[in-house]
Design a protein around this motif. Structure first.
Motif, mmCIF file in Angstrom:
data_model
loop_
_atom_site.group_PDB
_atom_site.id
_atom_site.type_symbol
_atom_site.label_atom_id
_atom_site.label_comp_id
_atom_site.label_asym_id
_atom_site.label_seq_id
_atom_site.Cartn_x
_atom_site.Cartn_y
_atom_site.Cartn_z
ATOM 1 N N GLY A 354 0.773 7.414 -3.985
ATOM 2 C CA GLY A 354 2.111 7.086 -3.514
ATOM 3 C C GLY A 354 2.218 5.601 -3.248
ATOM 4 N N PRO A 355 3.282 5.154 -2.590
ATOM 5 C CA PRO A 355 3.450 3.734 -2.304
ATOM 6 C C PRO A 355 2.258 3.184 -1.527
ATOM 7 C CG PRO A 355 5.460 4.946 -1.829
ATOM 8 C CD PRO A 355 4.401 5.965 -2.095
ATOM 9 N N LEU A 356 1.725 2.068 -1.996
ATOM 10 C CA LEU A 356 0.569 1.447 -1.377
ATOM 11 C C LEU A 356 1.027 0.339 -0.427
ATOM 12 C CD1 LEU A 356 -2.526 1.003 -1.199
ATOM 13 C CD2 LEU A 356 -2.299 -0.539 -3.165
ATOM 14 N N GLY A 357 0.656 0.468 0.835
ATOM 15 C CA GLY A 357 1.012 -0.563 1.809
ATOM 16 C C GLY A 357 2.505 -0.760 1.963
ATOM 17 N N GLY A 358 3.268 0.316 1.819
ATOM 18 C CA GLY A 358 4.724 0.222 1.927
ATOM 19 C C GLY A 358 5.413 0.207 0.592
ATOM 20 N N GLY A 359 4.753 -0.339 -0.448
ATOM 21 C CA GLY A 359 5.277 -0.275 -1.811
ATOM 22 C C GLY A 359 6.331 -1.288 -2.160
ATOM 23 N N LYS A 360 6.621 -2.267 -1.280
ATOM 24 C CA LYS A 360 7.683 -3.233 -1.573
ATOM 25 C C LYS A 360 7.217 -4.419 -2.409
ATOM 26 C CE LYS A 360 10.494 -2.218 2.528
ATOM 27 N NZ LYS A 360 11.135 -2.791 3.738
ATOM 28 N N GLN A 361 5.899 -4.635 -2.458
ATOM 29 C CA GLN A 361 5.398 -5.823 -3.146
ATOM 30 C C GLN A 361 5.633 -5.739 -4.654
ATOM 31 O OE1 GLN A 361 3.709 -3.524 -1.438
ATOM 32 N NE2 GLN A 361 1.587 -3.289 -2.127
ATOM 33 N N TRP A 362 5.886 -6.913 -5.252
ATOM 34 C CA TRP A 362 6.116 -6.990 -6.696
ATOM 35 C C TRP A 362 4.786 -7.046 -7.438
ATOM 36 C CZ3 TRP A 362 10.580 -6.273 -9.167
ATOM 37 C CH2 TRP A 362 11.769 -6.404 -8.438
ATOM 38 N N GLN A 363 4.731 -6.342 -8.569
ATOM 39 C CA GLN A 363 3.541 -6.368 -9.401
ATOM 40 C C GLN A 363 3.931 -6.837 -10.799
ATOM 41 O OE1 GLN A 363 1.637 -2.450 -8.898
ATOM 42 N NE2 GLN A 363 0.423 -3.390 -7.275
ATOM 43 N N PHE A 401 5.678 1.323 -9.516
ATOM 44 C CA PHE A 401 4.458 1.360 -10.310
ATOM 45 C C PHE A 401 3.737 2.690 -10.107
ATOM 46 C CE2 PHE A 401 -0.110 0.776 -10.678
ATOM 47 C CZ PHE A 401 -0.253 0.127 -11.895
ATOM 48 N N ALA A 402 3.538 3.085 -8.850
ATOM 49 C CA ALA A 402 2.843 4.335 -8.541
ATOM 50 C C ALA A 402 3.609 5.535 -9.099
ATOM 51 C CB ALA A 402 2.667 4.471 -7.033
ATOM 52 N N ARG A 403 4.935 5.516 -8.972
ATOM 53 C CA ARG A 403 5.747 6.641 -9.450
ATOM 54 C C ARG A 403 5.678 6.774 -10.965
ATOM 55 N NH1 ARG A 403 10.534 6.341 -11.629
ATOM 56 N NH2 ARG A 403 10.876 4.222 -10.844
ATOM 57 N N ILE A 404 5.722 5.650 -11.684
ATOM 58 C CA ILE A 404 5.740 5.691 -13.148
ATOM 59 C C ILE A 404 4.379 6.132 -13.700
ATOM 60 C CG2 ILE A 404 5.911 4.260 -15.217
ATOM 61 C CD1 ILE A 404 8.059 2.620 -13.667
ATOM 62 N N ILE A 405 3.307 5.545 -13.184
ATOM 63 C CA ILE A 405 1.985 5.912 -13.690
ATOM 64 C C ILE A 405 1.681 7.376 -13.373
ATOM 65 C CG2 ILE A 405 -0.485 5.428 -13.630
ATOM 66 C CD1 ILE A 405 1.104 3.176 -14.843
ATOM 67 N N SER A 406 1.981 7.801 -12.151
ATOM 68 C CA SER A 406 1.748 9.200 -11.779
ATOM 69 C C SER A 406 2.598 10.131 -12.626
ATOM 70 C CB SER A 406 2.038 9.411 -10.294
ATOM 71 O OG SER A 406 1.127 8.682 -9.494
ATOM 72 N N VAL A 415 2.742 10.555 -1.620
ATOM 73 C CA VAL A 415 1.864 10.418 -0.458
ATOM 74 C C VAL A 415 1.667 8.945 -0.146
ATOM 75 C CG1 VAL A 415 -0.400 10.947 0.515
ATOM 76 C CG2 VAL A 415 0.664 12.536 -1.101
ATOM 77 N N PRO A 416 2.210 8.425 0.952
ATOM 78 C CA PRO A 416 2.023 7.008 1.281
ATOM 79 C C PRO A 416 0.540 6.680 1.415
ATOM 80 C CG PRO A 416 3.684 8.017 2.693
ATOM 81 C CD PRO A 416 3.002 9.134 1.967
ATOM 82 N N THR A 417 0.158 5.573 0.818
ATOM 83 C CA THR A 417 -1.244 5.156 0.850
ATOM 84 C C THR A 417 -1.373 3.919 1.726
ATOM 85 O OG1 THR A 417 -1.521 5.988 -1.408
ATOM 86 C CG2 THR A 417 -3.241 4.532 -0.534
ATOM 87 N N PRO A 418 -1.979 4.034 2.891
ATOM 88 C CA PRO A 418 -2.128 2.870 3.770
ATOM 89 C C PRO A 418 -3.178 1.908 3.227
ATOM 90 C CG PRO A 418 -3.280 4.745 4.691
ATOM 91 C CD PRO A 418 -2.557 5.250 3.484
ATOM 92 N N LEU A 419 -3.166 0.687 3.743
ATOM 93 C CA LEU A 419 -4.117 -0.326 3.314
ATOM 94 C C LEU A 419 -5.443 -0.232 4.060
ATOM 95 C CD1 LEU A 419 -1.744 -3.416 3.007
ATOM 96 C CD2 LEU A 419 -2.739 -2.062 1.145
ATOM 97 N N ALA A 420 -5.568 0.768 4.917
ATOM 98 C CA ALA A 420 -6.801 0.903 5.698
ATOM 99 C C ALA A 420 -8.015 1.087 4.803
ATOM 100 C CB ALA A 420 -6.679 2.079 6.663
ATOM 101 N N GLY A 421 -7.851 1.870 3.710
ATOM 102 C CA GLY A 421 -8.971 2.112 2.807
ATOM 103 C C GLY A 421 -9.460 0.834 2.140
ATOM 104 N N PRO A 422 -8.554 0.080 1.465
ATOM 105 C CA PRO A 422 -8.974 -1.184 0.869
ATOM 106 C C PRO A 422 -9.534 -2.176 1.887
ATOM 107 C CG PRO A 422 -6.873 -0.495 -0.040
ATOM 108 C CD PRO A 422 -7.184 0.442 1.078
ATOM 109 N N ARG A 423 -8.943 -2.198 3.096
ATOM 110 C CA ARG A 423 -9.453 -3.123 4.119
ATOM 111 C C ARG A 423 -10.888 -2.781 4.509
ATOM 112 N NH1 ARG A 423 -4.292 -2.470 7.043
ATOM 113 N NH2 ARG A 423 -2.924 -4.224 6.476
ATOM 114 N N ALA A 424 -11.179 -1.480 4.582
ATOM 115 C CA ALA A 424 -12.533 -1.072 4.937
ATOM 116 C C ALA A 424 -13.530 -1.499 3.871
ATOM 117 C CB ALA A 424 -12.595 0.436 5.140
#
Length: 470
Positions: A354-363, A401-406, A415-424
């Motif tokens: 799902g949206p990663l870290g809120g999903g607003k960032q441009w890719q 991006f997440a919606r199209i690839i999925s 499913v919102p994906t928090p940045l906690a995983g990448p930060r760890a």
């Protein structure tokens, strides 16, 4: 019982030209699909092209491992009759039998009909269940693989048609990397001579030995080279500790400075006429919001912006010697073989994305084949100069991006994906500058060079690289 599978590809190019393309060193890497379930990883190049007796080693993805686990596959080329056909047979691998005959027939219009005929037999029933390779699954996989090969062959031949000209000698640093390996293959299938800069290697037979850490490169090895391309550098997918930062920076800047010094010592008549060096859209900093970024803007803030600025500065030292310099500011390169997409695929396939870290960032994304094509296009250009944003013309927000690839994988992305995983895994700074970075770049300058994208649309790109278009 053995199955018979046949696939036809009709091309406008003449038969001699199409057969010659298959004879060149880069053909196998260009035709090998990046998605799992078939021979999808070249682990050892052919010993003698497609000539009889030549062997090649590949890997076959184990189903469900997303390309992280491979079973060895050794193929041996058999009979051939240029330009009519050549064959290969599996000597070792996960199947009971595999024989592939590649036929090349002239069409009335002067083009080519490529007729692929495969005889394949899966394993005995017990082993079949363990491997997940049933007859039905195999036929579906063969359809995906050969549809992918058709798109690759058609696209590459069209690229060569658009870039007809003198055959160049090109020295390449970073030739074994995700991008570099495909750029080399694309250039080689076009008939260009590629010499790979290899650390600790011995100069000769397609290799130029050098050692950037020790500052070793013989200028004589660059004499007679038309273009130097450098894409090498230590991976940024790591924690930004002081030691790792130094490695990331110096692996790029020092190696580029070494190339520039060596180029300057080559006699003017034999000196490379262009130096093409990697960079990234990270030049602009971490988060510029909805701002549309152009090449003329100054560098942004942050570690990776500093790295890109210093990397480009080092490259432009070659201008003193009359060498044209091009900086390739790379967007997010999409392929299941590595980069941004590979670690996300398991979650996406499980429907847990799902949206990663809120999903607003441009890719600002680009498919691996357009990335290879863009770099090769700039290498072969006679007048490109300065920095270029190399990304598809249609950036998307991360949630899209997440919606199209999925969606291409027929999975939800709710499913919102928090940045906690990448930060760890990476720490705060590296997560902020890589996973959570936002860049909306303008690619007008690159489009003005005449490059024709294969995939401007994210869905079409994803369908191609994931083998979801039959």
């Amino acid at each position: 019982m053995a199955q018979q599978f046949e696939y036809e590809t009709r091309l406008t190019q003449p038969r001699d030209e199409v057969f010659a393309w298959h004879q060149r060193p880069g053909a196998l890497p260009r035709l090998t699909p990046p998605f799992g379930g078939g021979p999808d990883q070249v682990t050892e190049a052919p010993t003698d092209g497609i000539e009889p007796g030549s062997r090649v080693k590949l890997g076959v993805s184990v189903p469900g491992t997303f390309g992280t686990v491979h079973v060895p596959w050794t193929a041996r080329h058999g009979d051939w009759d240029p330009p009519h056909y050549f064959t290969d047979r599996m000597e070792r691998g996960p199947l009971g039998e595999w024989e592939h005959r590649h036929n090349f027939e002239e069409t009335p219009e002067g083009g080519t009909l490529v007729r692929d005929q495969v005889t394949v037999r899966t394993l005995p029933r017990v082993a079949e269940k363990a491997s997940g390779l049933s007859d039905k699954l195999m036929r579906g996989q063969l359809q995906r693989i050969f549809a992918y090969r058709e798109r690759q062959l058609r696209g590459d031949l069209e690229f060569q048609d658009q870039h007809r000209g003198p055959r160049l000698r090109i020295a390449v640093g970073g030739s074994s990397g995700l991008i570099g390996s495909q750029v080399c293959a694309l250039l080689e299938t076009g008939g260009h001579e590629v010499l790979r800069l290899e650390r600790g290697g011995t100069t000769g037979d397609g290799v130029i030995g050098w050692d950037p850490e020790k500052g070793l490169l013989n200028p004589r090895d660059l004499a007679g080279i038309d273009v130097v391309l450098h894409l090498g550098g230590s991976s940024i997918a790591t924690r930004f500790t002081r030691k790792n930062k130094e490695k990331i920076l110096h692996s790029r800047v020092d190696s580029t400075a070494l190339l520039v010094r060596a180029i300057g010592q080559v006699p003017e008549q034999q000196r490379p006429r262009a130096l093409v060096v990697g960079s990234a859209v990270g030049y602009h900093g971490t988060d510029r919001g909805d701002e549309i970024l152009t090449e003329e803007q100054p560098p942004g803030a942050g570690f990776l912006a500093h790295v890109c600025a210093e990397w480009e500065k080092a490259a432009h030292g070659a201008e003193v010697f009359g060498v044209r310099v091009i900086n390739v500011r790379t967007g997010l390169v999409l392929t299941p073989s590595g980069g941004l997409l590979r670690p996300q695929l398991p979650l996406m396939t499980a429907g847990l994305s799902g949206p990663l870290g809120g999903g607003k960032q441009w890719q600002s994304w680009i498919g691996i084949d357009d990335m290879a094509g863009a770099v090769a296009h700039l290498v072969l250009s006679e007048d490109a100069t300065g920095p270029y944003h190399v990304a598809a013309p249609n950036p998307v927000r991360q949630k899209d991006f997440a919606r199209i690839i999925s969606g291409v994988l027929n999975r939800p992305a709710v499913v919102p994906t928090p940045l906690a995983g990448p930060r760890a895994l990476l720490g705060k700074e590296a997560t902020r500058e890589t996973v959570a970075a936002s860049h909306r770049v303008d690619v007008s300058k690159f489009l003005d060079t005449g490059y024709q994208f294969r995939h401007e649309n994210l869905r079409e790109c994803a369908e191609h690289i994931l083998g979801r278009t039959a």
